[in-house]
Design an enzyme around this catalytic site. Structure first.
Site, short mmCIF file in Angstrom:
data_model
loop_
_atom_site.label_atom_id
_atom_site.label_comp_id
_atom_site.label_asym_id
_atom_site.label_seq_id
_atom_site.Cartn_x
_atom_site.Cartn_y
_atom_site.Cartn_z
N CYS A 140 2.24 -10.83 -14.33
CA CYS A 140 2.31 -12.03 -13.49
C CYS A 140 3.17 -13.16 -14.08
O CYS A 140 4.06 -13.66 -13.38
CB CYS A 140 0.94 -12.56 -13.16
SG CYS A 140 -0.39 -11.38 -13.26
N ARG A 198 -3.40 -3.04 -22.83
CA ARG A 198 -4.63 -3.81 -23.00
C ARG A 198 -5.46 -3.13 -24.08
O ARG A 198 -5.60 -1.92 -24.10
CB ARG A 198 -5.43 -3.88 -21.70
CG ARG A 198 -4.74 -4.78 -20.71
CD ARG A 198 -5.55 -5.02 -19.46
NE ARG A 198 -4.66 -5.57 -18.43
CZ ARG A 198 -4.97 -5.69 -17.15
NH1 ARG A 198 -6.16 -5.30 -16.73
NH2 ARG A 198 -4.11 -6.18 -16.30
N GLN A 242 1.42 -0.29 -13.90
CA GLN A 242 0.89 -0.72 -12.61
C GLN A 242 1.96 -0.62 -11.54
O GLN A 242 3.13 -0.83 -11.83
CB GLN A 242 0.43 -2.18 -12.68
CG GLN A 242 -0.66 -2.44 -13.68
CD GLN A 242 -0.97 -3.92 -13.80
OE1 GLN A 242 -0.07 -4.74 -13.84
NE2 GLN A 242 -2.24 -4.26 -13.82
N ASP A 291 2.75 -2.89 -9.56
CA ASP A 291 2.43 -4.30 -9.42
C ASP A 291 3.45 -5.00 -8.53
O ASP A 291 4.61 -4.59 -8.47
CB ASP A 291 2.46 -4.94 -10.82
CG ASP A 291 1.67 -6.23 -10.88
OD1 ASP A 291 1.01 -6.57 -9.88
OD2 ASP A 291 1.71 -6.89 -11.94
N HIS A 307 4.18 -9.28 -6.94
CA HIS A 307 3.73 -10.63 -6.63
C HIS A 307 4.54 -11.14 -5.46
O HIS A 307 5.75 -11.07 -5.49
CB HIS A 307 3.87 -11.53 -7.86
CG HIS A 307 2.97 -11.09 -8.97
ND1 HIS A 307 3.40 -10.26 -9.97
CD2 HIS A 307 1.65 -11.30 -9.18
CE1 HIS A 307 2.37 -10.00 -10.78
NE2 HIS A 307 1.31 -10.61 -10.33
N LYS A 361 -10.66 -12.06 -3.83
CA LYS A 361 -9.74 -10.93 -3.70
C LYS A 361 -10.25 -9.89 -2.73
O LYS A 361 -11.46 -9.76 -2.54
CB LYS A 361 -9.46 -10.31 -5.06
CG LYS A 361 -10.64 -9.66 -5.70
CD LYS A 361 -10.25 -8.95 -7.01
CE LYS A 361 -11.49 -8.33 -7.61
NZ LYS A 361 -11.50 -8.05 -8.99
N HIS A 377 -1.11 -11.67 -5.80
CA HIS A 377 -1.06 -10.57 -6.76
C HIS A 377 -1.55 -9.34 -6.00
O HIS A 377 -2.62 -9.40 -5.40
CB HIS A 377 -2.03 -10.77 -7.91
CG HIS A 377 -1.89 -12.04 -8.67
ND1 HIS A 377 -1.40 -12.07 -9.95
CD2 HIS A 377 -2.19 -13.31 -8.34
CE1 HIS A 377 -1.43 -13.33 -10.39
NE2 HIS A 377 -1.90 -14.10 -9.43
ZN ZN Z 1 -0.58 -10.55 -11.07
#
Ligand code: ZN
Ligand code: ZN
Length: 668
Positions: free
Chosen positions: A357, A386, A404, A406, A408, A493, A539
């Protein structure tokens, strides 16, 4: 007299001492029998606990499955503890909660017996059935702290005595006695419980395993024996559960991953996957598919740094809240001097990114953005690290290095609902393409500890709700549910939970509307009014991570992946060596048609080859012998029981396989 309001709105006046059980009996004998517990003004209570004031009453029956299971599992835990103390005098009891599929109880075994083992379980199960058959009433009593401590000390229950001394003062201290009389077995417990042990189905539980557990979860404390069980409302539910467990073991992605030669893990890289060529084929196919879907949906793909300075993570808030999960790396050249320490300990710190992010906000901040530029949909197949404890790692499902899917989405306030709705549509299509017909959508609402005002949360929650409604999916068919308290600390979320082939649920997709990070990192755009505004940052992920999602795919399909994802799509196997040249020709032509093919020219019986390739989950076998070579045909044999072998011309076979092997979004 109290006024008791029933769910249908009718009101009953009841005398002091009346219980929910009495009300059930007054309504009818059927309900009296079916009632398991009561909800009093929303709180779950014992059926035999008298009313204390005017209240709303809803009787809980087996139809209220979630409540009924929770109650039954809690009762099973008590029955387990009672059984163990009966069979093994000198065992001390500690705690035993309900779990997701059953219950456990932690015991301090007597020194003579030592830790419990799986050999003890059948006798304990038999004793539990005797307790259930006796139908002992479970009676709630309020005690003083002194009474409790006294009782536990007299009985030699040092763990219980320790706990009783620490229970908060404000709380009413209760015990549950199994049966009437002074000697009846009892445990300290908040309840509620079923009215008696006979409400449990003696055929609906099974003790499953034993493990060690520390008292209060602290490794400096005594080691206890934890006995686990699975518990249900009836035998059918138990059987289904045991079947699912058995199926899950057969489908375990670690086992199939080895059989299909997809990946491995080893201690030198805890929680990071070594993808083998065949496993990486699945990854590449999935990634290419996702990239096509994202391109078509108007996303821009980016790639951001692995290492960023600690100051950047401080600014984003991760350094404070998230540091224990980050891999920190000093920004210095290690010393090669044998006498000096490798690292000075004084260098500036950097960290491997645990999420993408902040980096995406940094890209957004390059150059001036206007309201006309929004929405900006920034996607990254972002590799993150992580630092999870080793014990928490599980195959490729729970890892320390993961990628991910991912993205945004930077939007204006007025674009949130439309974007979230579009996201719901995109995700729906992708799950169906990947073979998941069913998934549930849940809205995780504000937690107790959170940033931002109540107005901000009201608005953010309502927008997500409205978006799912606009997508036509806030319905029972989509398992629509709101989960109080489960949102992130900065935003509510939406969660998307896939249901797999054996009924398990996996949370994979998510989207959340965040106004905190744009604020912290000072992202802005120029509005129509010429002033600076904060964008909202959505996100979102659809697969979650490639590692875990591929694990789910493997288990969902039991390794028999759809043809477009299968690492090897066909093997050409010869019956006789005379057909070798022809087999090679078949392989070349299939490859030219874009198929992933191998040949098996070994001097082995064809049945042996069939068995071996079936085990490796090869979806198609093309068998060729002398006759096929002469006639230019192949015997096509799909994987699976009952699949028929079919003789086709080579061109027909190629056309059929090539069509079947197209990715779902490439099908005409
Ligand atoms: Zn994010
Ligand atoms: Zn209890």
């Amino acid at each position: 007299m109290f006024r008791i309001t029933l769910p249908d709105g009718s009101v009953r006046e009841v005398a002091l001492g009346t219980t929910p059980a009495d009300v059930a009996a007054a309504i009818g004998p059927g309900l009296a029998k079916a009632a398991l517990a009561a909800r009093i003004d929303g709180d779950l209570r014992d059926l035999n606990r008298p009313f204390e004031r005017d209240a709303r009453l809803a009787l809980v029956t087996a139809k209220d499955e979630k409540d009924a299971l929770e109650l039954a599992r809690h009762d099973y835990a008590h029955v387990l503890a009672e059984a163990v103390q009966k069979l093994f005098p000198g065992t001390q009891i500690t705690f035993g909660p309900a779990t997701e599929d059953g219950f456990y109880y932690d015991f301090a075994p007597s020194p003579e017996h030592g830790p419990f083992t799986e050999e003890d379980l059948p006798a304990i199960e038999a004793e539990m059935r005797r307790i259930i058959a006796r139908d002992e009433p479970l009676i709630r009593e309020v005690w003083t702290r002194e009474q409790l401590i006294d009782r536990w000390q007299k009985q030699g229950e040092s763990f219980k005595a320790e706990w009783a001394a620490e229970l908060p003062d404000a709380e009413e201290l209760t015990v549950y006695r199994a049966g009437k009389g002074e000697d009846a077995w009892l445990d300290m417990c908040r309840g509620p419980h079923l009215a008696s042990t006979g409400k449990l189905d003696p055929q609906a539980f099974k003790l499953t395993r034993v493990s060690g557990a520390y008292w209060r979860g602290d490794q400096n404390n005594a080691m206890l024996s934890r006995i686990y069980g699975t518990g249900w409302l009836n035998k059918k539910q138990l059987d289904q559960h045991l079947f699912r467990l058995e199926e899950a073991a057969k489908r375990d992605h670690r086992k199939i991953g080895q059989e299909m030669d997809l990946f491995h893990l080893q201690p030198e890289a805890q929680g990071s996957v070594f993808w083998h060529p065949k496993g990486y084929v699945i990854w590449r196919q999935l990634e290419a598919y996702m990239r096509r879907k994202l391109d078509a949906a108007g996303y821009d793909e980016v790639k951001t740094p692995q290492l960023m300075d600690a100051r950047q993570w401080e600014q984003s808030g991760h350094w404070g809240k998230y540091r224990e999960n980050m891999f920190v790396v000093p920004d210095e050249i290690p010393s090669t001097d044998d006498d000096a320490p490798i690292l000075s300990g004084t260098a500036d710190l950097m960290a491997l990114k645990p999420m993408n992010c902040p980096a995406h906000v940094l890209i957004f901040k390059q150059g001036i953005k206007s309201y006309r530029d929004l929405p900006i949909r920034m996607a990254e197949f972002g590799c993150c690290h992580r630092n999870e404890p080793h014990g928490a790692l599980h195959g490729i499902m729970r890892v320390r290095q993961f990628t991910q899917d991912d993205a945004h989405i930077f939007v204006r306030e007025d674009q949130v609902i439309d974007e979230v709705r579009e996201f719901c549509d995109l995700l729906d299509g992708i799950y169906k393409d990947l073979g998941f017909e069913n998934y549930a959508i849940k809205l995780a609402l504000r937690p107790d500890k959170r940033f931002g005002s109540d107005e901000m949360w009201d608005k953010a929650e309502q927008e997500l709700r409205d978006a799912v409604k606009a997508a036509g999916r806030a319905t029972e068919a989509f398992g629509w549910e709101e989960l109080p308290g489960e949102g992130a600390f900065y935003a509510p979320k939406l969660e998307f939970h896939l249901t797999d082939a054996i009924g398990r649920s996996w949370q994979v997709g998510t989207i959340q509307a965040d106004t905190v990070l744009p604020e912290r990192l000072d992202a802005s755009y120029i509005g129509e009014d010429g002033a600076r505004h904060r964008p909202v940052m959505l996100h979102r992920a659809i697969l979650g991570t490639f590692e875990r999602f591929i694990g789910i795919l493997i288990e969902h399909h039991a390794g028999k992946l759809p043809l477009w994802l299968a690492p090897v799509q066909a093997v050409v196997a010869t019956i006789v060596s005379d057909a070798d040249d022809y087999a090679n020709e078949v392989v070349e032509k299939l490859k030219a048609a874009g198929l992933r093919v191998e040949s098996d020219l070994r001097n082995e019986k064809i049945n042996y080859k069939v068995r071996e390739h079936s085990l490796a989950k090869v979806p198609n076998l093309l068998v060729v012998g002398k006759r096929e070579a002469e006639e230019g045909t192949v015997a096509l044999r799909p994987l699976g029981e009952g699949a028929r072998q079919e003789v086709l011309s080579l061109d027909q076979a190629i056309a059929r396989l090539a069509a079947e092997a197209r990715a779902p979004d490439m099908k005409p």
